[in-house]
Design a protein around this motif. Structure first.
Motif, PDB file in Angstrom:
ATOM      1  N   SER A  16       0.819  -1.210   0.000  1.00 56.79           N
ATOM      2  CA  SER A  16       0.000   0.000   0.000  1.00 56.79           C
ATOM      3  C   SER A  16       0.853   1.261   0.000  1.00 56.79           C
ATOM      4  CB  SER A  16      -0.943  -0.001   1.199  1.00 56.79           C
ATOM      5  OG  SER A  16      -0.202  -0.049   2.403  1.00 56.79           O
ATOM      6  N   ALA A  17       2.116   1.149   0.427  1.00 58.98           N
ATOM      7  CA  ALA A  17       3.020   2.299   0.465  1.00 58.98           C
ATOM      8  C   ALA A  17       4.458   1.802   0.381  1.00 58.98           C
ATOM      9  CB  ALA A  17       2.829   3.085   1.756  1.00 58.98           C
ATOM     10  N   ASP A  18       5.364   2.664  -0.108  1.00 54.13           N
ATOM     11  CA  ASP A  18       6.791   2.353  -0.096  1.00 54.13           C
ATOM     12  C   ASP A  18       7.287   2.568   1.324  1.00 54.13           C
ATOM     13  OD1 ASP A  18       6.544   2.062  -2.839  1.00 54.13           O
ATOM     14  OD2 ASP A  18       7.521   3.961  -3.315  1.00 54.13           O
ATOM     15  N   ARG A  19       7.893   1.524   1.897  1.00 60.03           N
ATOM     16  CA  ARG A  19       8.388   1.679   3.262  1.00 60.03           C
ATOM     17  C   ARG A  19       9.404   0.598   3.603  1.00 60.03           C
ATOM     18  NH1 ARG A  19       3.110  -0.697   4.631  1.00 60.03           N
ATOM     19  NH2 ARG A  19       3.506  -2.645   5.703  1.00 60.03           N
ATOM     20  N   ILE A  20      10.183   0.889   4.623  1.00 60.09           N
ATOM     21  CA  ILE A  20      11.143  -0.068   5.168  1.00 60.09           C
ATOM     22  C   ILE A  20      10.516  -0.665   6.423  1.00 60.09           C
ATOM     23  CG2 ILE A  20      13.395  -0.321   6.274  1.00 60.09           C
ATOM     24  CD1 ILE A  20      14.428   1.845   4.352  1.00 60.09           C
ATOM     25  N   ASP A  21      10.460  -1.998   6.457  1.00 63.48           N
ATOM     26  CA  ASP A  21       9.865  -2.692   7.595  1.00 63.48           C
ATOM     27  C   ASP A  21      10.881  -3.077   8.657  1.00 63.48           C
ATOM     28  OD1 ASP A  21       7.297  -2.524   6.611  1.00 63.48           O
ATOM     29  OD2 ASP A  21       7.301  -4.530   5.743  1.00 63.48           O
ATOM     30  N   GLY A  22      12.150  -2.810   8.422  1.00 62.68           N
ATOM     31  CA  GLY A  22      13.166  -3.105   9.429  1.00 62.68           C
ATOM     32  C   GLY A  22      14.070  -4.252   9.013  1.00 62.68           C
ATOM     33  N   TRP A  23      14.877  -4.696   9.944  1.00 62.79           N
ATOM     34  CA  TRP A  23      15.866  -5.736   9.691  1.00 62.79           C
ATOM     35  C   TRP A  23      15.321  -7.102  10.061  1.00 62.79           C
ATOM     36  CZ3 TRP A  23      20.047  -4.555   6.961  1.00 62.79           C
ATOM     37  CH2 TRP A  23      20.477  -3.226   6.949  1.00 62.79           C
ATOM     38  N   ASP A  24      15.756  -8.099   9.327  1.00 63.84           N
ATOM     39  CA  ASP A  24      15.430  -9.496   9.580  1.00 63.84           C
ATOM     40  C   ASP A  24      16.731 -10.268   9.385  1.00 63.84           C
ATOM     41  OD1 ASP A  24      13.950 -11.756  10.106  1.00 63.84           O
ATOM     42  OD2 ASP A  24      12.572 -11.516   8.426  1.00 63.84           O
ATOM     43  N   VAL A  25      16.704 -11.568   9.523  1.00 60.54           N
ATOM     44  CA  VAL A  25      17.875 -12.389   9.218  1.00 60.54           C
ATOM     45  C   VAL A  25      17.465 -13.483   8.247  1.00 60.54           C
ATOM     46  CG1 VAL A  25      19.141 -11.955  11.356  1.00 60.54           C
ATOM     47  CG2 VAL A  25      17.496 -13.806  11.270  1.00 60.54           C
ATOM     48  N   ASP A  26      18.389 -13.842   7.354  1.00 58.97           N
ATOM     49  CA  ASP A  26      18.100 -14.916   6.410  1.00 58.97           C
ATOM     50  C   ASP A  26      18.418 -16.262   7.053  1.00 58.97           C
ATOM     51  OD1 ASP A  26      20.860 -15.205   6.290  1.00 58.97           O
ATOM     52  OD2 ASP A  26      21.047 -14.504   4.235  1.00 58.97           O
ATOM     53  N   ASP A  27      18.294 -17.342   6.290  1.00 62.06           N
ATOM     54  CA  ASP A  27      18.539 -18.684   6.814  1.00 62.06           C
ATOM     55  C   ASP A  27      19.968 -18.875   7.303  1.00 62.06           C
ATOM     56  OD1 ASP A  27      15.922 -19.326   6.211  1.00 62.06           O
ATOM     57  OD2 ASP A  27      16.420 -20.184   4.253  1.00 62.06           O
TER      58      ASP A  27
END
Length: 95
Positions: A16-27
């Motif tokens: 719905s909007a351009d935004r950064i959701d924050g940091w995550d980690v991959d496998d």
């Protein structure tokens, strides 16, 4: 000469909007930035929207942000010229 940073991004198109959701980690335990863009994943529109959004967010020119890997994947590797990894992380954390 300025440094460059490699940024791992998990892209979600059609938001719905351009935004950064924050940091995550991959496998593998590596940090991945979660980003949403309004553009649909059609003919590279979502990738172009991602690069434009990151350039604006990081305060660099559009030409300084390029897709290094993952053009057809949700997990992408983006190269940011003119900022090192620490500077990119600091700008995103400050949001």
């Amino acid at each position: 000469m300025a440094d460059s940073a490699h940024l791992a991004v998990k892209l979600t198109p059609g938001a719905s909007a351009d935004r950064i959701d924050g940091w995550d980690v991959d496998d593998g335990g590596r940090p991945v930035l979660r980003v949403r863009v309004r553009a649909r994943p059609v003919e590279g529109e979502a990738n172009a929207a991602l690069l434009k959004f990151l350039a604006k967010t990081l305060g660099v020119s559009k030409s300084a942000v390029t897709l290094h890997r993952g053009g057809q994947s949700r997990l992408k590797r983006v190269l940011v010229e003119g900022l090192d990894d620490d500077a990119v992380r600091a700008k995103i954390t400050a949001l």
